[in-house]
Enzyme design. Structure first.
Site, PDB file in Angstrom:
ATOM      1  N   ASP A   8       0.797  -1.220   0.000  1.00 26.58           N
ATOM      2  CA  ASP A   8       0.000   0.000   0.000  1.00 26.58           C
ATOM      3  C   ASP A   8       0.837   1.281   0.000  1.00 26.58           C
ATOM      4  O   ASP A   8       1.630   1.513   0.914  1.00 26.58           O
ATOM      5  CB  ASP A   8      -0.914   0.040   1.224  1.00 26.58           C
ATOM      6  N   GLU A  39      -3.757   2.239  -3.111  1.00 26.38           N
ATOM      7  CA  GLU A  39      -5.079   2.729  -2.740  1.00 26.38           C
ATOM      8  C   GLU A  39      -5.061   3.866  -1.727  1.00 26.38           C
ATOM      9  O   GLU A  39      -6.100   4.463  -1.466  1.00 26.38           O
ATOM     10  CB  GLU A  39      -5.931   1.577  -2.203  1.00 26.38           C
ATOM     11  N   ASN A  40      -3.905   4.174  -1.142  1.00 29.67           N
ATOM     12  CA  ASN A  40      -3.808   5.299  -0.206  1.00 29.67           C
ATOM     13  C   ASN A  40      -2.903   6.410  -0.735  1.00 29.67           C
ATOM     14  O   ASN A  40      -2.382   7.223   0.033  1.00 29.67           O
ATOM     15  CB  ASN A  40      -3.269   4.818   1.139  1.00 29.67           C
ATOM     16  N   HIS A  68     -10.407   1.449   0.169  1.00 24.37           N
ATOM     17  CA  HIS A  68     -10.416   2.894  -0.068  1.00 24.37           C
ATOM     18  C   HIS A  68     -10.591   3.241  -1.552  1.00 24.37           C
ATOM     19  O   HIS A  68     -10.339   4.378  -1.955  1.00 24.37           O
ATOM     20  CB  HIS A  68      -9.125   3.532   0.453  1.00 24.37           C
ATOM     21  N   HIS A 156      -6.707  -8.159  -0.115  1.00 26.88           N
ATOM     22  CA  HIS A 156      -6.762  -6.957   0.719  1.00 26.88           C
ATOM     23  C   HIS A 156      -7.702  -7.239   1.891  1.00 26.88           C
ATOM     24  O   HIS A 156      -8.924  -7.188   1.753  1.00 26.88           O
ATOM     25  CB  HIS A 156      -7.264  -5.779  -0.115  1.00 26.88           C
ATOM     26  N   HIS A 181      -3.303  -4.223   3.175  1.00 27.51           N
ATOM     27  CA  HIS A 181      -4.260  -3.514   4.031  1.00 27.51           C
ATOM     28  C   HIS A 181      -3.715  -3.191   5.411  1.00 27.51           C
ATOM     29  O   HIS A 181      -3.994  -2.129   5.939  1.00 27.51           O
ATOM     30  CB  HIS A 181      -5.577  -4.284   4.185  1.00 27.51           C
ATOM     31  N   HIS A 183      -0.460  -2.929   6.310  1.00 28.84           N
ATOM     32  CA  HIS A 183       0.680  -2.017   6.145  1.00 28.84           C
ATOM     33  C   HIS A 183       1.976  -2.452   6.825  1.00 28.84           C
ATOM     34  O   HIS A 183       2.977  -1.746   6.714  1.00 28.84           O
ATOM     35  CB  HIS A 183       0.334  -0.596   6.637  1.00 28.84           C
TER      36      HIS A 183
END
Length: 265
Positions: A8, A39-40, A68, A156, A181, A183
């Site tokens: 991520d 996604e972040n 997200h 995820h 997800h 991290h």
């Protein structure tokens, strides 16, 4: 085939470190494909069309997402816009029918076609995802039948047990099942009995001294006071985490190596 998957991407430090790492990792590992969960990337919440195109332009071959995926509203229309880049930006496959975008694709690489499948877990997760162990497995079989020489699955999910279970569900079908997800890179990278490489969490690309990519002091304030507060993205230095998988001609994993790099601003 040699495949790199990176976890991520969180905010500007994550993007900056990623862009420096992409050419280095491709050269060092002679990678045929690099896939990134981003996604972040947009301030720590979702990704925008501009940033998705930027990640691809900087050297990623495909982008996956997770819970997200819809934090930036413009993604809903862009994913179905017909933009060339949108075909390589995936949201979780096992969302409700009619959801914008796609959850899988097949991309060409110098070593053959690579299938990519993005799945969302359901344990401790919101969003009403369909059962990934049935819908996801059927799609994995379809991708292999469509000619994917190797197959990467981004699982995820929050629960470790759900990720491990998906590894065994896909064992012998996928080349790699990589969890995202949470991290934090885990140390359980291995090749399962059926030839599928596995890791519970690939880790993240983001602030090294933050709390899963967020500013540590802000997170601590929230933990201590239990008051609502914002958690801005943490600063530099930044880490880049993921795995490199090497497969045979049938897409069976021969090895899976963790990647963890630190970059100063």
């Amino acid at each position: 085939m040699t495949i790199i998957f990176l976890g991520d991407v969180v905010g500007e430090p994550g993007r900056g470190a990623l862009y420096r790492a992409l050419p280095e990792l491709r050269a060092e590992f002679a990678a045929d494909a690099i896939v990134v969960n981003a996604e972040n990337a947009a301030g720590g919440r979702g990704i925008t069309p501009r940033l998705a195109e930027e990640v691809l332009d900087r050297g990623a071959d495909a982008v996956t997402q997770g819970d997200h995926a819809w934090d930036q509203a413009e993604m809903q229309t862009w994913l179905d816009s017909g933009a060339p880049a949108a075909a390589r930006v995936l949201r979780p496959f096992n969302l409700q029918p009619g959801t914008p975008g796609r959850g899988s694709c097949i991309i060409p690489t110098p070593a053959g076609d690579l299938g990519i499948l993005c799945l969302a877990g359901r344990t401790f997760m919101q969003g009403g995802a369909l059962n990934p162990f049935t819908t996801g497995y059927e799609e994995a079989l379809r991708l292999r039948a469509e000619g994917a020489q190797a197959l990467l699955v981004d699982m995820h999910a929050e629960a470790t047990s759900e990720k491990v279970a998906m590894g065994y569900r896909m064992d012998g079908t996928a080349s790699l099942v990589a969890g995202t997800h949470t991290h934090v890179q885990t140390a359980d990278n291995r090749v399962l009995p059926g030839g599928t490489a596995y890791i519970t969490d690939a880790g993240m690309c983001g602030s090294l001294n933050g709390v899963i990519g967020r500013d540590a002091e802000s997170v601590l304030h929230g933990c201590i006071t239990a008051l609502p507060c914002k958690y801005p993205v943490g600063g530099w230095p930044a880490q880049v985490c993921g795995v490199c998988v090497r497969t045979d001609a049938l897409g069976r994993a021969l090895s899976v190596t963790r990647i963890a790099r630190i970059y100063e601003k």
